[in-house]
Write a protein that holds these residues in place. Structure first.
Motif, PDB file in Angstrom:
ATOM      1  N   ALA A  59     -52.213  46.862  -0.201  1.00  0.00           N
ATOM      2  CA  ALA A  59     -51.794  47.851   0.440  1.00  0.00           C
ATOM      3  C   ALA A  59     -50.819  48.097   0.958  1.00  0.00           C
ATOM      4  CB  ALA A  59     -53.186  48.171   1.681  1.00  0.00           C
ATOM      5  N   SER A  60     -50.498  46.955   1.344  1.00  0.00           N
ATOM      6  CA  SER A  60     -48.919  46.873   2.529  1.00  0.00           C
ATOM      7  C   SER A  60     -48.186  46.551   1.465  1.00  0.00           C
ATOM      8  CB  SER A  60     -48.783  45.923   3.131  1.00  0.00           C
ATOM      9  OG  SER A  60     -47.903  45.836   4.540  1.00  0.00           O
ATOM     10  N   VAL A  61     -48.019  45.948   0.585  1.00  0.00           N
ATOM     11  CA  VAL A  61     -47.298  44.852  -0.533  1.00  0.00           C
ATOM     12  C   VAL A  61     -47.383  46.151  -1.592  1.00  0.00           C
ATOM     13  CG1 VAL A  61     -47.310  43.856  -2.215  1.00  0.00           C
ATOM     14  CG2 VAL A  61     -47.793  42.576  -0.222  1.00  0.00           C
TER      15      VAL A  61
ATOM     16  N   LEU B 239     -58.470  55.818  14.318  1.00  0.00           N
ATOM     17  CA  LEU B 239     -58.042  56.076  13.236  1.00  0.00           C
ATOM     18  C   LEU B 239     -56.933  57.273  13.454  1.00  0.00           C
ATOM     19  CD1 LEU B 239     -59.351  54.565  10.242  1.00  0.00           C
ATOM     20  CD2 LEU B 239     -60.478  57.266  10.632  1.00  0.00           C
ATOM     21  N   ALA B 240     -57.594  58.072  13.738  1.00  0.00           N
ATOM     22  CA  ALA B 240     -57.108  59.562  14.127  1.00  0.00           C
ATOM     23  C   ALA B 240     -54.918  59.233  14.249  1.00  0.00           C
ATOM     24  CB  ALA B 240     -57.557  60.786  15.341  1.00  0.00           C
ATOM     25  N   GLN B 241     -55.156  57.665  14.982  1.00  0.00           N
ATOM     26  CA  GLN B 241     -53.711  57.734  15.587  1.00  0.00           C
ATOM     27  C   GLN B 241     -53.014  57.698  14.999  1.00  0.00           C
ATOM     28  OE1 GLN B 241     -54.709  55.781  19.279  1.00  0.00           O
ATOM     29  NE2 GLN B 241     -52.953  57.211  20.334  1.00  0.00           N
ATOM     30  N   GLN B 242     -53.911  56.430  13.406  1.00  0.00           N
ATOM     31  CA  GLN B 242     -53.214  55.968  12.327  1.00  0.00           C
ATOM     32  C   GLN B 242     -52.673  56.648  11.192  1.00  0.00           C
ATOM     33  OE1 GLN B 242     -52.941  52.960  13.593  1.00  0.00           O
ATOM     34  NE2 GLN B 242     -53.570  52.824  15.334  1.00  0.00           N
ATOM     35  N   VAL B 243     -53.576  57.934  11.472  1.00  0.00           N
ATOM     36  CA  VAL B 243     -53.582  58.530   9.736  1.00  0.00           C
ATOM     37  C   VAL B 243     -52.488  59.164   9.473  1.00  0.00           C
ATOM     38  CG1 VAL B 243     -54.768  59.878   8.770  1.00  0.00           C
ATOM     39  CG2 VAL B 243     -56.277  58.873   9.536  1.00  0.00           C
ATOM     40  N   LEU B 244     -51.511  60.009  10.143  1.00  0.00           N
ATOM     41  CA  LEU B 244     -51.434  61.057  10.340  1.00  0.00           C
ATOM     42  C   LEU B 244     -49.266  59.702  10.390  1.00  0.00           C
ATOM     43  CD1 LEU B 244     -49.328  63.857   9.990  1.00  0.00           C
ATOM     44  CD2 LEU B 244     -48.895  63.516  12.679  1.00  0.00           C
ATOM     45  N   PRO B 245     -49.096  58.486  10.642  1.00  0.00           N
ATOM     46  CA  PRO B 245     -47.685  58.035  10.413  1.00  0.00           C
ATOM     47  C   PRO B 245     -48.294  57.258   9.255  1.00  0.00           C
ATOM     48  CG  PRO B 245     -49.086  57.215  12.804  1.00  0.00           C
ATOM     49  CD  PRO B 245     -49.277  58.361  12.286  1.00  0.00           C
ATOM     50  N   ALA B 246     -49.293  57.101   8.855  1.00  0.00           N
ATOM     51  CA  ALA B 246     -49.385  56.270   7.718  1.00  0.00           C
ATOM     52  C   ALA B 246     -49.305  57.331   6.119  1.00  0.00           C
ATOM     53  CB  ALA B 246     -51.548  55.761   7.852  1.00  0.00           C
TER      54      ALA B 246
ATOM     55  N   GLU C 155     -47.461  59.416   6.404  1.00  0.00           N
ATOM     56  CA  GLU C 155     -45.785  59.245   6.652  1.00  0.00           C
ATOM     57  C   GLU C 155     -44.830  58.735   5.761  1.00  0.00           C
ATOM     58  OE1 GLU C 155     -44.585  62.115  10.650  1.00  0.00           O
ATOM     59  OE2 GLU C 155     -44.276  59.971  10.335  1.00  0.00           O
ATOM     60  N   THR C 156     -45.312  57.130   6.016  1.00  0.00           N
ATOM     61  CA  THR C 156     -44.310  56.163   5.263  1.00  0.00           C
ATOM     62  C   THR C 156     -45.073  56.439   3.521  1.00  0.00           C
ATOM     63  OG1 THR C 156     -45.916  54.595   7.518  1.00  0.00           O
ATOM     64  CG2 THR C 156     -44.720  53.630   5.849  1.00  0.00           C
ATOM     65  N   ILE C 157     -46.607  56.446   3.268  1.00  0.00           N
ATOM     66  CA  ILE C 157     -46.987  56.637   2.214  1.00  0.00           C
ATOM     67  C   ILE C 157     -45.733  57.617   1.478  1.00  0.00           C
ATOM     68  CG2 ILE C 157     -48.272  57.506   0.595  1.00  0.00           C
ATOM     69  CD1 ILE C 157     -50.389  56.009   2.150  1.00  0.00           C
ATOM     70  N   GLN C 158     -45.765  58.752   2.098  1.00  0.00           N
ATOM     71  CA  GLN C 158     -44.154  59.564   1.306  1.00  0.00           C
ATOM     72  C   GLN C 158     -43.295  59.582   1.806  1.00  0.00           C
ATOM     73  OE1 GLN C 158     -45.765  63.063   3.395  1.00  0.00           O
ATOM     74  NE2 GLN C 158     -48.314  62.987   2.293  1.00  0.00           N
ATOM     75  N   GLY C 159     -42.888  57.866   1.951  1.00  0.00           N
ATOM     76  CA  GLY C 159     -41.389  57.716   2.469  1.00  0.00           C
ATOM     77  C   GLY C 159     -40.524  58.805   3.328  1.00  0.00           C
ATOM     78  N   GLU C 160     -41.419  59.400   4.187  1.00  0.00           N
ATOM     79  CA  GLU C 160     -40.672  60.144   5.366  1.00  0.00           C
ATOM     80  C   GLU C 160     -40.036  59.540   6.364  1.00  0.00           C
ATOM     81  OE1 GLU C 160     -43.742  63.316   5.866  1.00  0.00           O
ATOM     82  OE2 GLU C 160     -43.647  63.858   3.469  1.00  0.00           O
ATOM     83  N   ALA C 161     -41.315  58.492   7.080  1.00  0.00           N
ATOM     84  CA  ALA C 161     -40.784  58.036   7.868  1.00  0.00           C
ATOM     85  C   ALA C 161     -41.057  56.402   7.298  1.00  0.00           C
ATOM     86  CB  ALA C 161     -41.337  58.289   8.837  1.00  0.00           C
ATOM     87  N   SER C 162     -40.213  55.006   8.755  1.00  0.00           N
ATOM     88  CA  SER C 162     -40.643  53.732   8.521  1.00  0.00           C
ATOM     89  C   SER C 162     -40.716  53.815   9.657  1.00  0.00           C
ATOM     90  CB  SER C 162     -38.806  52.868   8.351  1.00  0.00           C
ATOM     91  OG  SER C 162     -39.163  51.970   7.954  1.00  0.00           O
ATOM     92  N   TYR C 163     -41.895  53.027  10.520  1.00  0.00           N
ATOM     93  CA  TYR C 163     -42.188  52.092  11.618  1.00  0.00           C
ATOM     94  C   TYR C 163     -42.352  51.443  11.432  1.00  0.00           C
ATOM     95  CZ  TYR C 163     -44.262  57.163  11.994  1.00  0.00           C
ATOM     96  OH  TYR C 163     -43.872  58.105  11.958  1.00  0.00           O
ATOM     97  N   THR C 164     -42.139  50.206  12.865  1.00  0.00           N
ATOM     98  CA  THR C 164     -42.225  49.091  12.973  1.00  0.00           C
ATOM     99  C   THR C 164     -43.655  48.660  12.594  1.00  0.00           C
ATOM    100  OG1 THR C 164     -42.496  48.852  15.242  1.00  0.00           O
ATOM    101  CG2 THR C 164     -39.833  48.483  13.936  1.00  0.00           C
ATOM    102  N   THR C 165     -44.205  50.007  13.393  1.00  0.00           N
ATOM    103  CA  THR C 165     -46.017  49.550  12.889  1.00  0.00           C
ATOM    104  C   THR C 165     -46.171  50.129  11.751  1.00  0.00           C
ATOM    105  OG1 THR C 165     -46.250  49.992  15.225  1.00  0.00           O
ATOM    106  CG2 THR C 165     -48.355  50.100  14.065  1.00  0.00           C
TER     107      THR C 165
END
Lengths: 257, 451
Positions: A139-141, A205-212, A214-224
């Motif tokens: 999924a990450s790839v 799980l709830a803590q992971q959803v929003l940043p994930a 954002e990452t999928i939509q390319g709106e943000a880039s996290y180190t995690t």
């Protein structure tokens, strides 16, 4: 304040020594010492057109899960999805090598993995751990590989596989209580709280959803790598393929696990 | 003629007299009354045999004699001679002697009155009326049964025991009467309580429920071995009786023979898990570590479930190797995934699913026989043939299948990772020579350009 899980309160039912969980922890710690302590301090640096690069950094690029390497079939390619599961970020605490990344992952694995290993048996648990890790890596790839910058950043850590362990734990043992200790900053407070597993894991799980998202939509880039966490967590659904037959029967008949 | 007032000896004499005069019916009535009053009166028994009309009735009397006076040499000799002369004769109960119509009507009216009193709770009145019937006909079974109930209600257990004995001596072959007699003897402390229980085995009407009651009686008084024998007798009578199988499981659990307990619990659930006993057995099984029902053990679907896990692992590896593109899999990747299914299935069959019906039916060994416990105290435990356990593949077959499966999985791994294996060579050669792998230089360029 972060509630750090330290153990599952229910006694392990059939086996007392979770060999695979302990072996995975040992391998992760050993690999971390080799790459993040030994290679960082004593490894010969490599020359690049832009100057010297530490052996530790090279190990991240070679053995980490680099989307570009997988997509272009370079380097270790598919192997890197497996090797990256055993690597963690470096760190020091008051001049002593200490990685919160490694510590956090391993304590989650210890808290949730033992009971799941008991439910699967050692070898099926190992297989499940690898499948969950590979799904997280894949999924990450796919997600990070779409952005030109992120596709060259190596992903390391066991968190994808451990998220799978947590997802499976939520499915099989939602009623169990998890013993946690509060962590204020980096200081653990020696008070134990018992939290229902369902509450703890859904909160996680709830803590992971929003940043994930954002990452999928390319709106943000996290180190995690939140995408890997989320994919790994949902890979926990596959636990029914790996759980022991007698436990599956108990689950099917609604008996207490 | 008032039989009840006379002693067994007087009745015996009257019977002998009637026999000499050729009045067999009167002789039989007197002699039968004599042995009912004193079942150990051997001379009366022998005279009664002579008074019988048929060989079958004679054999019936001889067997009764044996049951009550088995050690008397005269009886053994009489029985031996009879069997030598008439080897093929089957015993038959003594025919009812004809009653006059008037007498029968009087009996019926008295019995009805007694039954009504019993139903109304007037136990004393019922006993008196039943007594009147028995004075006229000491072997009247309905009167004996009713009187027994009334006496039990009145807690006159000693009298109840005597009436129960009379009922059985008079030819009552209802197994419940035998168990009631044993219970009354246990309560009163008079007579051998276990003789009627042992006699249950010879009764034609005995059912598993009677043997279960008898087993519980033994168990309550600490006779574990006898209790177990009764249960096994019940098991032989009806191997599918859930109550018996469950009782066997419970007794073996108490005796700390978990393998035997599991065997019987499994058999209970095999009959049905919808009954109350079946559900109870299933609950116990779920508490016992690790229990896999037979339908899962022999199921191919449950084996394929694990194979699916292996298949997913290899598909993921193949996809990662093919650059996360389906068209990147190539022929080796597809063949590798196919081999992983075959290898995985063989490995799963050899390890966690060796009882699958498809293989085990013709390659399997019968279930393992439960061993006798090492403790000599338990040497009486019967061997349990585990023929109802599903057959499993033998160790040798499992070794061959497992090895073959593992080899196929290794080949499958090489095939699905063929791109990565060839790409890895270049990396490892560069690292061994302390050089940066060439593709990393390319990445660094890209990185620098991006920044």
């Amino acid at each position: 304040m972060f509630p750090l899980p330290i153990a599952d309160t229910t006694r392990v039912r059939y086996r007392t020594v979770p060999w695979i969980t302990l072996t995975l922890i040992a391998i992760n710690v050993a690999v971390w010492f080799h790459t993040e302590v030994y290679l960082l301090n004593y490894g010969a640096p490599f020359g690049t057109p832009f100057g010297l690069m530490s052996a530790q950094r090279v190990s991240h690029l070679v053995y980490g899960n680099v989307p570009f390497a997988v997509q272009e079939q370079q380097g270790l390619a598919a192997f890197s999805a497996i090797t990256s599961m055993f690597m963690h970020a470096p760190g020091y605490m008051i001049c002593i090598p200490f990685s919160w990344h490694l510590f956090g992952n391993m304590i989650f694995l210890f808290a949730f993995g033992r009971r799941l290993e008991d439910a699967c048996g050692p070898w099926r648990f190992l297989l499940f751990y690898l499948v969950a890790g590979l799904i997280a890596g894949a999924a990450s790839v796919v997600i990070r590989g779409g952005t030109p910058f992120d596709r060259l950043i190596p992903g390391i850590g066991a968190s994808g596989a451990i998220a799978g362990v947590m997802g499976a734990f939520l499915i099989l043992f939602p009623g169990t209580r998890i013993t946690t200790i509060p962590l204020i900053g980096i200081i653990p407070i020696p008070i134990r709280f018992r939290i229902p597993a369902v509450l703890y894991l859904v909160w996680w799980l709830a803590q992971q959803v929003l940043p994930a998202m954002e990452t999928i939509q390319g709106e943000a880039s996290y180190t995690t790598d939140f995408v890997a966490h989320l994919a790994g967590f949902f890979a926990g659904l596959l636990i029914f393929l790996f759980v022991r037959k007698d436990l599956l029967y108990r689950y099917m008949t609604g008996a207490k696990l | 003629m008032a039989l009840a007032q006379e002693s067994p000896q007087a009745l015996y004499r009257a019977g002998r007299r009637a026999l000499k005069q050729g009045d067999r019916a009167d002789a039989r009535r007197n002699l039968a009354a004599a042995v009912h009053r004193d079942p150990h009166f051997v001379d009366a028994w022998i005279a009664l045999v002579r008074a019988c009309d048929t060989h079958a009735e004679q054999l019936y009397c001889l067997e009764k004699m044996q049951r009550f006076n088995g050690t008397d040499p005269r009886i053994q000799e009489a029985y031996r001679r009879f069997k030598a002369r008439h080897p093929a004769v089957e015993p038959a109960r003594l025919a009812e002697l004809p009653k006059s119509r008037r007498k029968q009507a009087r009996f019926d009216a008295l019995l009805q009155q007694a039954d009504d009193r019993l139903a109304a709770g007037d136990d004393r009145g019922a006993v008196r009326l039943y007594g009147q019937i028995l004075q006229q006909e000491p072997t009247h079974q309905a009167a004996l049964a009713g009187g027994l109930r009334a006496l039990s209600h009145l807690r006159r257990l000693d009298d109840a025991r005597r009436w129960a004995e009379r009922s059985i001596y008079a030819g009552n072959e209802d197994p419940s009467a035998y168990i009631s007699l044993a219970e009354l003897r246990l309560h009163t402390g008079e007579g051998d309580p276990w003789a009627p229980i042992q006699a249950l085995h010879d009764l034609p009407a005995v059912r598993t429920t009677h043997l279960l009651r008898a087993s519980r009686l033994y168990g309550q008084h600490g006779y574990a071995k006898e209790s177990l024998e009764m249960l096994h007798a019940a098991e032989n009578l009806d191997p599918q009786d859930q109550a018996v199988l469950m009782q066997l499981a419970e007794i073996y659990r108490e005796m700390r023979h978990p393998a035997r307990a599991l065997h019987y619990l499994q058999r209970v659930t095999d009959q049905s898990t919808r009954t109350e006993i079946g559900q109870a057995a299933e609950e116990v099984l779920l508490e016992v570590k690790p229990h896999i029902p037979r339908y899962i053990q022999v199921s191919m679907r449950f084996a394929l479930r694990e194979v699916l896990g292996i298949f997913i692992l290899f598909v993921l590896l193949a996809l990662l190797d093919g650059g996360m593109r389906l068209d990147g899999l190539g022929a080796p990747g597809l063949i590798g995934v196919g081999l992983s299914v075959i290898g995985g299935y063989l490995l799963v069959t050899a390890t966690s699913s060796p009882a699958q019906r498809i293989f085990a039916r013709w390659l399997g060994d019968p279930g393992v026989q439960l061993r006798q416990p090492d403790n000599p105290r338990d040497s009486y435990l019967p061997a349990i043939a585990a023929d109802d356990a599903p057959p499993q593949l033998s160790f040798e077959v499992r070794t061959v299948l497992g090895t073959l499966g593992a080899v196929l999985l290794v080949i499958a791994a090489i095939l699905v990772l063929h791109n990565s294996l060839s790409a890895m060579q270049e990396t490892l050669v560069a690292l061994n020579n302390s050089r940066l792998p060439p593709y990393i230089d390319n990445w660094l360029d890209q990185w620098a350009n991006h920044r």
